[in-house]
Design a protein around this motif. Sequence first.
Motif, PDB file in Angstrom:
ATOM      1  N   PRO A  95      -2.069 -81.402 -37.279  1.00 48.73           N
ATOM      2  CA  PRO A  95      -1.962 -79.957 -37.466  1.00 48.73           C
ATOM      3  C   PRO A  95      -0.509 -79.534 -37.740  1.00 48.73           C
ATOM      4  N   ALA A  96      -0.347 -78.359 -38.314  1.00 53.45           N
ATOM      5  CA  ALA A  96       0.991 -77.806 -38.570  1.00 53.45           C
ATOM      6  C   ALA A  96       1.751 -77.650 -37.259  1.00 53.45           C
ATOM      7  N   ASN A  97       3.042 -77.996 -37.304  1.00 50.38           N
ATOM      8  CA  ASN A  97       3.941 -77.860 -36.162  1.00 50.38           C
ATOM      9  C   ASN A  97       3.573 -78.752 -34.986  1.00 50.38           C
ATOM     10  N   CYS A  98       2.787 -79.796 -35.274  1.00 47.73           N
ATOM     11  CA  CYS A  98       2.420 -80.769 -34.228  1.00 47.73           C
ATOM     12  C   CYS A  98       3.517 -81.817 -34.155  1.00 47.73           C
ATOM     13  N   TYR A  99       3.871 -82.210 -32.932  1.00 45.03           N
ATOM     14  CA  TYR A  99       4.874 -83.258 -32.795  1.00 45.03           C
ATOM     15  C   TYR A  99       4.563 -84.086 -31.546  1.00 45.03           C
ATOM     16  N   GLY A 100       5.032 -85.322 -31.561  1.00 46.14           N
ATOM     17  CA  GLY A 100       4.868 -86.245 -30.440  1.00 46.14           C
ATOM     18  C   GLY A 100       4.271 -87.563 -30.904  1.00 46.14           C
ATOM     19  N   GLU A 140       5.762 -86.965 -39.859  1.00 46.64           N
ATOM     20  CA  GLU A 140       6.896 -86.078 -39.641  1.00 46.64           C
ATOM     21  C   GLU A 140       6.404 -84.707 -39.209  1.00 46.64           C
ATOM     22  N   LEU A 141       7.260 -84.028 -38.474  1.00 41.82           N
ATOM     23  CA  LEU A 141       6.964 -82.645 -38.129  1.00 41.82           C
ATOM     24  C   LEU A 141       6.908 -81.823 -39.410  1.00 41.82           C
ATOM     25  N   SER A 142       5.864 -81.002 -39.502  1.00 44.99           N
ATOM     26  CA  SER A 142       5.695 -80.215 -40.729  1.00 44.99           C
ATOM     27  C   SER A 142       5.119 -78.860 -40.389  1.00 44.99           C
ATOM     28  N   ALA A 143       5.500 -77.892 -41.207  1.00 47.21           N
ATOM     29  CA  ALA A 143       4.955 -76.549 -41.030  1.00 47.21           C
ATOM     30  C   ALA A 143       3.546 -76.437 -41.612  1.00 47.21           C
ATOM     31  N   SER A 144       3.065 -77.529 -42.249  1.00 50.44           N
ATOM     32  CA  SER A 144       1.722 -77.540 -42.855  1.00 50.44           C
ATOM     33  C   SER A 144       0.884 -78.671 -42.249  1.00 50.44           C
ATOM     34  N   ASN A 145      -0.449 -78.519 -42.364  1.00 49.15           N
ATOM     35  CA  ASN A 145      -1.342 -79.601 -41.934  1.00 49.15           C
ATOM     36  C   ASN A 145      -1.101 -80.844 -42.779  1.00 49.15           C
ATOM     37  N   GLN A 146      -1.275 -82.017 -42.148  1.00 45.49           N
ATOM     38  CA  GLN A 146      -1.140 -83.284 -42.871  1.00 45.49           C
ATOM     39  C   GLN A 146      -2.401 -84.131 -42.616  1.00 45.49           C
ATOM     40  N   THR A 189       1.227 -90.582 -26.625  1.00 44.89           N
ATOM     41  CA  THR A 189       1.808 -91.828 -26.141  1.00 44.89           C
ATOM     42  C   THR A 189       2.764 -91.578 -24.978  1.00 44.89           C
ATOM     43  N   ASP A 190       3.481 -90.451 -25.011  1.00 45.12           N
ATOM     44  CA  ASP A 190       4.422 -90.138 -23.936  1.00 45.12           C
ATOM     45  C   ASP A 190       4.309 -88.655 -23.590  1.00 45.12           C
ATOM     46  N   SER A 191       5.222 -88.193 -22.761  1.00 44.30           N
ATOM     47  CA  SER A 191       5.070 -86.853 -22.194  1.00 44.30           C
ATOM     48  C   SER A 191       5.679 -85.734 -23.031  1.00 44.30           C
ATOM     49  N   THR A 192       6.440 -86.088 -24.071  1.00 45.53           N
ATOM     50  CA  THR A 192       7.063 -85.059 -24.898  1.00 45.53           C
ATOM     51  C   THR A 192       6.226 -84.859 -26.150  1.00 45.53           C
ATOM     52  N   PRO A 205      12.026 -84.595 -37.732  1.00 37.12           N
ATOM     53  CA  PRO A 205      11.827 -85.749 -36.849  1.00 37.12           C
ATOM     54  C   PRO A 205      10.538 -86.511 -37.200  1.00 37.12           C
ATOM     55  N   THR A 206      10.514 -87.811 -36.933  1.00 33.10           N
ATOM     56  CA  THR A 206       9.366 -88.702 -37.222  1.00 33.10           C
ATOM     57  C   THR A 206       8.755 -89.191 -35.911  1.00 33.10           C
ATOM     58  N   PHE A 207       7.399 -89.290 -35.904  1.00 36.36           N
ATOM     59  CA  PHE A 207       6.692 -89.704 -34.685  1.00 36.36           C
ATOM     60  C   PHE A 207       5.768 -90.894 -35.000  1.00 36.36           C
ATOM     61  N   ASN A 208       5.731 -91.821 -34.075  1.00 31.73           N
ATOM     62  CA  ASN A 208       4.981 -93.068 -34.287  1.00 31.73           C
ATOM     63  C   ASN A 208       3.492 -92.904 -33.978  1.00 31.73           C
TER      64      ASN A 208
END
Length: 373
Positions: free
Chosen positions: A107-112, A60-66, A88-91, A38-41
């Motif tokens: 960070p790795a596994n960061c999303y939102g 994008e969600l990644s298992a590694s730091n970006q 930006t939002d609650s998820t 998944p991609t996050f803005n």
Amino acid sequence: VSVSVTLPKTMYDYNDYSIRTTLPTGLSVSHTLKTAAPTFNITINNNNGSGGAASPSSYELSASNQTLTTTNPTRTGYAFKGWTVSWTDSTHSSIIPTSSGTTLTIPANCYGNITLTANWSANSVNISANPAKLSLVYGYSSGNTSTITTSNGSGSYSYAIISTSKTGNWSLSATSGTSITLTFAKGQNVASNYTVTIRVTDTVNSTTADVTVTAVVTKANSSIATKPTAKSLTYNGTPQALVNAGSASGGTIQYKVGTGSYSTNIPTGIDAGSYTVYYYVKGDGNHNDTAEANLTVKINQKSLTLNWSNTSFTYNGSEQKPSATVDTGITGQSITFNYNVTAKSGSSLSNGKSVNVGSYTITAAGVARSEER
């Protein structure tokens, strides 16, 4: 044929998944199903600035730091103080990206979806006066201005005089700009405490700064406009003004005779002779005194006519001689004479006196002056 698929546990779990198709006994086929990350803005909030950006503008969600690169924004009158990273939002994940300098770390596994908000600090304005002290001599016609300059702020400034030691002595050439002229009014009296404080306000970020300017007015030199001149005088038995009065600029002429005391009165003399008259200009509150000067004045002797009484006598055996008188022309004043008698050729004195018949020369000399005053 039956197909079994194992789906992700959450919408943000992703992996390669195997799909097995069941075929007749002894036969099998494996299929691989690949799900997209998944991609996050990344949203930029320049917070009244402009030009801020993130490259790329999503992650994008990644298992590694970006790491991503950010561009710092600019804002007139302000200094950029970094980004605040917020969801930006609650998820979102429990860990949040961080920003340092121009690097955004995911960070790795960061999303939102995230928002970068610019932080600003208002620039302090610098104000200066050149010169900060006006050194003036009374009667000045120039040198009574100071240049007020402001820098380091937005470039949009307003000015105001916020305090003065005396009202009305100062004025500004303008109330806006980066450089204006401060003028100290002409015609001010001698003093050392003329001050003014000027405040500049940055009209963009509202920061202020003050500067104080001082004016010191010192005494000018006084001068002799018309020199006093000696009068042409002849003795008359009364006090006579010795000089024609002079005139001064910036003070008053004072006079004295000899070792006397100075005053504004014209000095006088009675007796014939020479007088030294000293004078100078005593300065007023805005002028210095002049140096002492002097001139010599002479009261001339009065010319007198000697008058003789009867100069012809008949022998009587006693001393006979004329008497001398003189009209001084001065009321209440007379002169006493001594006489010297000498015999002319063919004549002789009797005990030093004119007794015998003959011709004699009589000389009268004034020895004393009697006056009623």
